[in-house]
Design a protein around this motif. Structure first.
Motif, short mmCIF file in Angstrom:
data_model
loop_
_atom_site.label_atom_id
_atom_site.label_comp_id
_atom_site.label_asym_id
_atom_site.label_seq_id
_atom_site.Cartn_x
_atom_site.Cartn_y
_atom_site.Cartn_z
N GLU A 168 0.75 -1.06 -0.04
CA GLU A 168 -0.11 -0.02 -0.10
C GLU A 168 0.89 1.31 -0.09
O GLU A 168 1.44 1.37 0.84
N GLY A 169 1.17 1.94 -1.30
CA GLY A 169 1.86 3.23 -1.01
C GLY A 169 2.83 2.80 -2.42
O GLY A 169 2.65 2.03 -3.22
N LEU A 176 6.08 6.89 2.17
CA LEU A 176 5.25 5.89 3.26
C LEU A 176 4.60 4.80 2.58
O LEU A 176 3.98 4.89 1.58
N ILE A 177 4.70 3.70 3.02
CA ILE A 177 4.17 2.45 2.61
C ILE A 177 3.71 1.35 3.80
O ILE A 177 4.27 1.48 4.89
N TYR A 178 2.77 0.75 3.39
CA TYR A 178 2.34 -0.40 4.38
C TYR A 178 2.31 -1.66 3.64
O TYR A 178 2.11 -1.86 2.40
N LEU A 179 2.61 -2.78 4.50
CA LEU A 179 2.44 -4.07 3.90
C LEU A 179 1.23 -4.72 4.37
O LEU A 179 1.28 -4.84 5.75
N ILE A 218 5.76 0.57 7.53
CA ILE A 218 7.46 0.77 7.26
C ILE A 218 7.76 2.28 7.22
O ILE A 218 8.68 2.74 7.67
N GLY A 219 6.40 3.06 6.75
CA GLY A 219 6.89 4.46 6.95
C GLY A 219 7.92 4.96 5.67
O GLY A 219 7.82 4.32 4.55
N ASN A 220 8.93 5.65 5.93
CA ASN A 220 9.75 6.28 4.97
C ASN A 220 10.52 5.09 4.56
O ASN A 220 11.49 4.69 5.27
N LEU A 221 10.53 4.71 3.43
CA LEU A 221 11.27 3.60 2.52
C LEU A 221 12.67 3.88 2.51
O LEU A 221 13.07 4.86 1.70
N THR A 222 13.56 3.57 3.13
CA THR A 222 15.18 3.71 3.24
C THR A 222 15.72 2.51 2.47
O THR A 222 15.29 1.41 2.30
N THR A 223 17.12 2.66 2.25
CA THR A 223 17.93 1.82 1.56
C THR A 223 17.93 0.67 2.50
O THR A 223 17.79 -0.63 2.07
N PHE A 224 17.92 0.68 3.86
CA PHE A 224 18.06 -0.39 4.80
C PHE A 224 16.97 -1.35 4.97
O PHE A 224 17.08 -2.36 4.97
N GLU A 225 15.92 -0.58 4.58
CA GLU A 225 14.46 -1.23 4.63
C GLU A 225 14.05 -2.02 3.33
O GLU A 225 13.05 -2.73 3.21
N THR A 226 14.78 -1.53 2.29
CA THR A 226 14.50 -2.29 1.16
C THR A 226 14.76 -3.76 1.14
O THR A 226 15.64 -4.08 1.71
N ASP A 245 8.12 -7.91 -2.64
CA ASP A 245 9.72 -7.51 -3.23
C ASP A 245 9.82 -5.91 -2.86
O ASP A 245 9.14 -5.13 -3.78
N LEU A 246 10.54 -5.67 -2.11
CA LEU A 246 10.76 -4.05 -1.89
C LEU A 246 12.45 -4.00 -2.04
O LEU A 246 13.05 -2.96 -1.33
N THR A 247 13.00 -4.36 -3.07
CA THR A 247 14.63 -4.33 -3.42
C THR A 247 14.73 -2.93 -4.02
O THR A 247 13.97 -2.32 -4.51
#
Length: 352
Positions: A168-169, A176-179, A218-226, A245-247
Motif C-alpha cells: 500500500e503506497g 510512506l508504505i504499508y505491507l 514501514i513509513g519512509n522507505l530507506t535503503t536499509f528497509e528495502t 519485493d521491496l528491493t
C-alpha cells in the motif's frame, strides 16, 4: 436411536411439524424461558464438554446425557444448530417413540447413541459452515416432567489459506508504505508475523506490526528497509506464507521508468513542434511563390513592345488648318521667327 431419514409420525409428528424441523427459527428468549422451566422440572440434561474442536472432514461427537426424577413416558429428544452467519436456530435431529430423523444439511450425517439416558450424537464430515452452537433438548409431556436443554460450541478448525499480500503506497525511497497480509480462511483466527529475508535468513520484524490484522507499517522507505519481506499466517492447524519485493532495484526501476516516460513524452512534444513549424514554413514559401508568379503574369500583360522608327510608315500629316481650327502653340512660335518669315516670302515669290 439410529438416525433414519423421513418424517416423524403419531404424536411426535404433530410436535415436530408444529416446530417445522429444519426450517423453524427459535429466539434466544424462548430458549431461556424453556431452560428456566427445565430447572423446575424433573428432567436434567448434562453436557460434559462445552467446547468441541474438530478438523475439516472429521467427525464431531456431541455428548449429552439426561436424568429424570419421574417417569418420562413418551419423551422426545431434539438437537438444534445455531448458525452465527444465519442467526437462526435449525432443528437437525429429532427422536420420538424409537424413531429418529435428521434434517437439512445434516441429513444422513448424524448417528445417535442407543443407550437409555444418552442423547449424544456424532456428526460426520464436518465442514467450516458447521461451526456454531448445538443444543441438546429432552422433553416429556407426561407427569409434568417438563424439559431441559444444554448447549455445546463446535469449532471446525481450518488451516490458514494462502495470504493475500499487497504493498500500500509507492515502493520508492522516501515514501510512506504499508505491507498488508490477510487470509480469507482460517480457524482459529490466524496470527500474522512479518520477516525480512536476507540470504535465506528470516529476521523478525517486530516494530509497528499488528499480529491480528497483518498490517506492517514501514513509513519512509530507506535503503536499509528495502529487500524481500515474508508474511507467515499461522494457527494450530498450520501456516501459510506470501512474499513481497521491496528491493532497491525494484525501487530504482520505478525512477528509471519515470525518467524514460518523461524523455519519451518530451521527444514526442519536440517532434510535434518541429512538424508544425515545418508545415508553416512550407505553406509560407508556397504562398510567396504564388505571389511572384502572379506578379510576373501581370507585368507581362501590361508590357507592349515599342516599334523602331524605321518600321514606322511615312504618313502625311494633315495641315494644321484642316485639322485644327486654331494653330498650335508650336506653330505660332515657329511663324514668329526670322527664318520662317524669310521662307514664307520665298514661297510667295515662287507662287507669283
Amino acid at each position: 436411536m439410529g438416525a433414519k431419514p423421513g418424517a416423524p409420525g403419531g404424536h411426535g409428528a404433530q410436535r415436530a411439524v408444529g416446530r417445522a424441523p429444519g426450517t423453524t427459527t427459535m429466539t434466544r428468549g424462548s430458549r431461556q424461558s424453556r431452560r428456566q422451566r427445565g430447572h423446575a422440572s424433573g428432567v436434567v440434561v448434562t453436557v460434559p464438554e462445552k467446547i468441541v474442536n474438530v478438523t475439516t472432514g472429521g467427525n464431531a461427537t456431541l455428548l449429552c446425557t439426561y436424568t429424570s426424577s419421574q417417569p418420562l413416558g413418551n419423551f422426545f429428544i431434539q438437537w438444534s444448530f445455531y448458525s452465527a452467519k444465519e442467526s437462526q436456530l435449525h432443528t437437525i435431529y429429532y427422536y420420538s417413540g424409537g424413531q429418529s430423523y435428521s434434517y437439512g444439511e445434516f441429513k444422513n450425517r448424524i448417528t445417535a447413541a442407543t443407550g437409555p439416558g444418552n442423547a449424544s450424537i456424532t456428526i460426520s464430515n464436518m465442514q467450516p459452515s458447521d461451526t456454531g452452537s448445538y443444543t441438546c433438548e429432552v422433553f416429556s409431556p407426561l407427569n409434568d416432567a417438563g424439559q431441559s436443554q444444554k448447549s455445546v460450541i463446535v469449532n471446525v478448525l481450518v488451516k490458514p489459506s494462502k495470504p493475500f499480500c499487497k504493498i500500500e503506497g509507492t515502493p520508492e525511497k522516501g515514501h510512506l508504505i504499508y505491507l498488508l497480509c490477510k487470509c480469507e480462511e482460517g480457524l482459529p483466527h490466524p496470527t500474522y508475523h512479518w520477516y525480512k529475508v536476507d540470504d535465506n535468513t528470516l529476521t523478525p520484524v517486530t516494530e509497528q506490526i499488528n499480529p491480528n490484522t497483518g498490517i506492517l507499517y514501514i513509513g519512509n522507505l530507506t535503503t536499509f528497509e528495502t529487500g524481500y519481506y515474508r508474511c507467515i499466517a499461522s494457527n494450530v492447524m498450520g501456516n501459510s506464507t506470501c512474499e513481497l519485493d521491496l528491493t532497491s532495484m525494484h525501487s530504482d526501476s520505478a525512477i528509471v521508468a519515470g525518467a524514460l516516460i518523461g524523455a519519451i513524452v518530451a521527444a514526442v512534444i519536440i517532434c510535434v513542434i518541429v512538424w508544425v513549424l515545418t508545415k508553416k514554413a512550407k505553406k509560407k514559401k508556397s504562398s510567396s511563390n504564388e505571389m511572384q508568379v502572379m506578379a510576373q503574369k501581370q507585368s507581362n500583360a501590361e508590357y507592349v513592345q515599342v516599334p523602331n522608327e524605321e518600321n514606322i510608315p511615312a504618313t502625311t500629316a494633315p495641315s494644321s488648318n484642316a485639322t485644327n481650327e486654331y494653330p498650335s502653340v508650336d506653330e505660332t512660335a515657329a511663324s514668329g521667327t526670322p527664318e520662317n518669315d524669310e521662307k514664307q516670302d520665298v514661297e510667295k515669290e515662287e507662287t507669283a
